[in-house]
Design an enzyme around this catalytic site. Structure first.
Site, PDB file in Angstrom:
ATOM      1  N   ASN A 212      64.430 -54.847  22.449  1.00 41.99           N
ATOM      2  CA  ASN A 212      63.659 -53.625  22.706  1.00 41.99           C
ATOM      3  C   ASN A 212      63.518 -52.855  21.395  1.00 41.99           C
ATOM      4  OD1 ASN A 212      66.076 -51.850  22.466  1.00 41.99           O
ATOM      5  ND2 ASN A 212      66.721 -53.077  24.217  1.00 41.99           N
ATOM      6  N   ASP A 284      68.764 -55.390  30.664  1.00 39.47           N
ATOM      7  CA  ASP A 284      69.243 -55.592  32.033  1.00 39.47           C
ATOM      8  C   ASP A 284      69.292 -57.074  32.387  1.00 39.47           C
ATOM      9  OD1 ASP A 284      69.677 -52.928  32.609  1.00 39.47           O
ATOM     10  OD2 ASP A 284      67.558 -52.586  33.075  1.00 39.47           O
ATOM     11  N   LYS A 294      64.247 -75.319  19.530  1.00 37.61           N
ATOM     12  CA  LYS A 294      63.124 -74.391  19.663  1.00 37.61           C
ATOM     13  C   LYS A 294      62.201 -74.833  20.814  1.00 37.61           C
ATOM     14  CE  LYS A 294      59.294 -72.523  17.060  1.00 37.61           C
ATOM     15  NZ  LYS A 294      58.411 -72.725  15.909  1.00 37.61           N
ATOM     16  N   PHE A 331      73.357 -42.560  28.567  1.00 39.82           N
ATOM     17  CA  PHE A 331      72.017 -42.149  28.155  1.00 39.82           C
ATOM     18  C   PHE A 331      71.021 -42.706  29.171  1.00 39.82           C
ATOM     19  CE2 PHE A 331      71.488 -40.294  23.840  1.00 39.82           C
ATOM     20  CZ  PHE A 331      72.831 -40.066  23.591  1.00 39.82           C
ATOM     21  N   LYS A 345      71.596 -42.203  38.185  1.00 42.22           N
ATOM     22  CA  LYS A 345      72.471 -43.004  37.299  1.00 42.22           C
ATOM     23  C   LYS A 345      73.799 -42.310  37.059  1.00 42.22           C
ATOM     24  CE  LYS A 345      68.970 -45.407  34.934  1.00 42.22           C
ATOM     25  NZ  LYS A 345      68.032 -45.430  33.857  1.00 42.22           N
ATOM     26  N   LYS A 349      76.876 -44.563  38.282  1.00 46.87           N
ATOM     27  CA  LYS A 349      77.717 -45.173  37.238  1.00 46.87           C
ATOM     28  C   LYS A 349      79.005 -44.378  37.009  1.00 46.87           C
ATOM     29  CE  LYS A 349      73.641 -47.159  35.008  1.00 46.87           C
ATOM     30  NZ  LYS A 349      73.236 -48.066  33.933  1.00 46.87           N
TER      31      LYS A 349
HETATM   32  O1  C5P Z   1      70.306 -48.259  34.060  1.00 47.59           O
HETATM   33  P1  C5P Z   1      69.952 -47.884  32.671  1.00 47.59           P
HETATM   34  O2  C5P Z   1      69.875 -49.057  31.759  1.00 47.59           O
HETATM   35  O3  C5P Z   1      68.737 -47.059  32.519  1.00 47.59           O
HETATM   36  O4  C5P Z   1      71.178 -46.959  32.234  1.00 47.59           O
HETATM   37  C1  C5P Z   1      71.262 -46.380  30.994  1.00 47.59           C
HETATM   38  C2  C5P Z   1      72.701 -46.166  30.600  1.00 47.59           C
HETATM   39  O5  C5P Z   1      73.508 -47.278  30.999  1.00 47.59           O
HETATM   40  C3  C5P Z   1      72.845 -46.108  29.094  1.00 47.59           C
HETATM   41  O6  C5P Z   1      73.967 -45.282  28.814  1.00 47.59           O
HETATM   42  C4  C5P Z   1      73.087 -47.555  28.732  1.00 47.59           C
HETATM   43  O7  C5P Z   1      73.762 -47.671  27.487  1.00 47.59           O
HETATM   44  C5  C5P Z   1      73.941 -48.025  29.887  1.00 47.59           C
HETATM   45  N1  C5P Z   1      73.786 -49.434  30.242  1.00 47.59           N
HETATM   46  C6  C5P Z   1      74.877 -50.250  30.201  1.00 47.59           C
HETATM   47  N2  C5P Z   1      74.792 -51.564  30.560  1.00 47.59           N
HETATM   48  C7  C5P Z   1      73.621 -52.076  30.974  1.00 47.59           C
HETATM   49  C8  C5P Z   1      72.490 -51.261  31.048  1.00 47.59           C
HETATM   50  C9  C5P Z   1      72.588 -49.948  30.678  1.00 47.59           C
HETATM   51  O8  C5P Z   1      75.927 -49.759  29.788  1.00 47.59           O
HETATM   52  N3  C5P Z   1      73.573 -53.358  31.299  1.00 47.59           N
END
Ligand code: C5P
Length: 403
Positions: A212, A284, A294, A331, A345, A349
């Site tokens: 990204n 994700d 390759k 974040f 979130k 979380k």
């Molecule tokens: O669900 P989302 O990716 O939007 O959540 C954002 C937050 O979760 C950020 O703090 C990111 O660093 C963390 N995150 C994580 N592990 C993932 C995806 C996101 O710790 N696999």
């Protein structure tokens, strides 16, 4: 950090690295500081008095008995005037004299009267053999043991004498970071903070990955802000393009490019931490398989299907293991229903706070030097921060969440 109203005294001794100091003066002045300069006589062989005087806007103090001195006691008044001093480059000679309390010229008399009063940073720079000399090492160790004094380890690399080794003075940004460290009250002393930064890379084959736009600027700014306040920082880095400034090695960097590696590093560290700030843009999903060779396009091939599997959610995993004495900050970057999604979130979380980035705002988001964020706390409080540099955003996040 803004240095507006700060008084910085720069001491220059006679090493070739003195050529970098005019840039340091410019950078400090640009950040709002007022700068004055004291030098040895030898330093003026490497950099001219006129340059130093023009850039700092003040007469240079290099001669204890010169007629330009207002009261011939600059070595007392300059340390009184300053908020912090940096001696850069600090030669073997000046380090040895400082450690022994010798004060026999404009610079060493100034250092002598500053040591017990104000924070002083020393940036040794010399030939590697002079750095290795036991007298230099002992002097450095003595100075490091004094309450107000900090020594930046020289860098390794090519030296002016044509050889290579440890003895290079770090770049101007590192010197400025050291000064900012010296000026900052240590409100996070004793705290261990985990920070994730940058984007992850999910391997597709030996030459390609899915990633990204994250550059890691915000996460690195947070690491700087925490380290300046005296925290020990563990920085788990994905792909980052911003420089990490670490003059006193308070930031321990772990490189982990994929989400899985980042997850493993964070899980390993979490129990030792007081807090974590998860700023990384973690993928994700990852390719279900990484091809050994390759991936080739067949003649006439119209499409390609990629199967992805779900990565572990680091924030959620840390949230599940969070002890009551630990704080977890996440974040969020949303493109729609920003606040509702961020609050979901925060709850799902088990975070203590979430920092909501805006992608819609001009000057905010990926790769920019500025950012505009809102902070949402689990107690229902929320704060809207103005558009400002990522360094300032980091300062405000830490001030709001860690006081
Ligand atoms: O669900 P989302 O990716 O939007 O959540 C954002 C937050 O979760 C950020 O703090 C990111 O660093 C963390 N995150 C994580 N592990 C993932 C995806 C996101 O710790 N696999």
């Amino acid at each position: 950090m803004s240095l507006t109203g700060k008084h910085i005294l720069i001491g220059i001794s006679g090493g070739i690295a003195a050529y970098k100091i005019p840039e340091l003066i410019r950078s400090l002045v640009k950040s709002g500081a007022e700068v004055r300069v004291a030098t040895t006589k030898n330093a003026l062989e490497f950099v001219t008095e006129l340059t130093l005087q023009t850039l700092s806007g003040h007469a240079v103090y290099s001669d204890v008995f010169a007629a330009i001195n207002a009261h011939a006691t600059e070595h007392i008044s300059l340390p009184e005037w300053c908020d912090a001093m940096i001696v850069a480059p600090a030669t073997a000679n000046v380090l040895a004299k400082t450690a022994a309390g010798i004060a026999d010229d404009a610079l060493t008399t100034t250092i002598c009267s500053c040591v017990a009063r104000k924070p002083i940073v020393f940036a040794p720079a010399m030939n590697d053999k002079m750095w290795e000399n036991p007298a230099t090492q002992q002097a450095t160790q003595t100075i490091r043991g004094w309450k107000n004094c900090m020594v930046i380890d020289p860098d390794e690399g090519p030296l002016a004498c044509g050889t290579s080794g440890k003895g290079r003075m770090p770049e101007v940004e590192v010197l400025q970071e050291a000064i900012e460290y010296a000026l900052t009250p240590k409100s996070l002393a004793g705290q261990h903070i985990l920070i994730t930064a940058g984007g992850t890379q999910e391997k597709l084959d030996p030459v390609r990955f899915i990633s990204n736009y994250s550059t890691g600027k915000m996460g690195i700014a947070l690491a700087h802000a925490c380290a300046r306040r005296g925290a020990e920082v563990t920085l788990v880095c994905g792909s980052v393009s911003a420089p990490l400034l670490n003059p006193f090695a308070r930031i321990h960097r772990i490189n982990s490019l994929s989400a899985q590696e980042m997850y493993e590093a964070c899980m390993e560290e979490w129990s030792k931490m007081n807090a974590a700030i998860l700023c990384a843009a973690v993928a994700d999903f990852r390719p279900m398989e990484t091809a050994k060779e390759k991936i080739k396009k067949e003649p006439g091939q119209e499409s390609f299907t990629l199967h992805l599997s779900t990565n572990p959610d680091i924030a959620r995993a840390l949230g599940e293991q969070k002890r009551p004495d630990q704080r977890l900050i996440g974040f969020a970057l949303e493109t729609c229903h920003e606040k509702e999604n961020a609050l979901t979130k925060l709850e799902r979380k088990n975070l203590d706070a979430i920092v909501l980035n805006s992608l819609r705002e001009e000057g905010a988001g990926f790769g920019t030097d500025t950012n505009r964020v809102s902070l949402m706390l689990c107690n229902g409080n929320s704060y809207e921060l103005p558009l400002q540099s990522k360094a300032q955003v980091a300062e405000q996040i830490i001030d709001t969440l860690f006081t």
